[in-house]
Design a protein around this motif. Structure first.
Motif, short mmCIF file in Angstrom:
data_model
loop_
_atom_site.label_atom_id
_atom_site.label_comp_id
_atom_site.label_asym_id
_atom_site.label_seq_id
_atom_site.Cartn_x
_atom_site.Cartn_y
_atom_site.Cartn_z
N THR A 4 40.31 15.98 38.26
CA THR A 4 38.96 16.28 38.09
C THR A 4 38.01 15.26 38.35
O THR A 4 36.91 15.32 38.85
N LEU A 5 38.35 14.00 37.89
CA LEU A 5 37.39 12.94 38.07
C LEU A 5 37.20 12.57 39.59
O LEU A 5 36.15 12.20 39.81
N ILE A 6 38.21 12.65 40.27
CA ILE A 6 38.06 12.43 41.73
C ILE A 6 37.24 13.16 42.32
O ILE A 6 36.35 13.33 43.10
N GLY A 51 31.27 21.61 46.22
CA GLY A 51 32.31 20.88 45.43
C GLY A 51 32.72 21.86 43.98
O GLY A 51 33.59 21.43 43.36
N ILE A 52 32.15 22.99 43.69
CA ILE A 52 32.28 23.61 42.72
C ILE A 52 33.97 24.25 42.66
O ILE A 52 34.69 23.94 41.64
N ARG A 53 34.05 24.65 43.85
CA ARG A 53 35.67 25.34 43.69
C ARG A 53 36.81 24.24 43.64
O ARG A 53 37.67 24.26 42.96
N PRO A 54 36.54 23.15 44.51
CA PRO A 54 37.69 22.15 44.06
C PRO A 54 37.61 21.50 43.12
O PRO A 54 38.66 21.17 42.13
N TRP A 59 40.34 20.91 37.64
CA TRP A 59 40.45 21.30 36.43
C TRP A 59 41.75 21.94 35.97
O TRP A 59 42.40 21.78 34.93
N ARG A 60 41.87 22.90 36.77
CA ARG A 60 43.23 23.98 36.27
C ARG A 60 44.46 23.21 36.44
O ARG A 60 45.31 23.09 35.64
N SER A 61 44.20 22.32 37.51
CA SER A 61 45.52 21.81 38.08
C SER A 61 45.92 20.60 36.69
O SER A 61 46.99 20.17 36.41
N SER A 67 46.39 25.97 40.64
CA SER A 67 45.38 26.27 41.49
C SER A 67 45.18 27.59 42.14
O SER A 67 46.12 28.41 42.21
N LEU A 68 44.18 27.86 42.78
CA LEU A 68 43.81 29.08 43.46
C LEU A 68 44.52 28.96 44.99
O LEU A 68 44.84 30.00 45.38
N ASP A 69 44.76 28.04 45.18
CA ASP A 69 45.67 27.92 46.65
C ASP A 69 47.13 28.21 46.52
O ASP A 69 48.00 28.40 47.36
N GLU A 70 47.72 28.17 45.11
CA GLU A 70 49.16 28.47 45.03
C GLU A 70 49.25 30.00 44.88
O GLU A 70 48.71 30.75 44.56
#
Length: 70
Positions: A4-6, A51-54, A59-61, A67-70
């Motif tokens: 999240t910080l990244i 940057g909102i979706r990443p 945050w979820r990860s 994540s949404l990609d899994e």
């Protein structure tokens, strides 16, 4: 919390870089300052929006979700 910080850092760098480039453009072409800043603010909005979706995925990860990609 690291991911999240990244992502927040990436968004901040994008906004800062846009402002830096706009300031350089205004220095080079001062009579177009209003137009340059208007475009720069638009680009900043796009950078944040992209940057909102990443950020949400990070945050979820970080909080144990998928994540949404899994």
């Amino acid at each position: 919390m690291r991911r999240t910080l990244i992502e927040v850092f990436h968004i901040a760098v994008g906004v800062f870089a846009t402002a830096f480039l706009a300031a350089g453009a205004v220095w080079a072409l001062p009579h177009a300052a209003d137009t340059i800043w208007a475009v720069a603010y638009g680009v900043m909005v796009v950078v944040v929006a992209m940057g909102i979706r990443p950020l949400r995925d990070a945050w979820r990860s970080d909080h144990g979700g998928r994540s949404l990609d899994e």
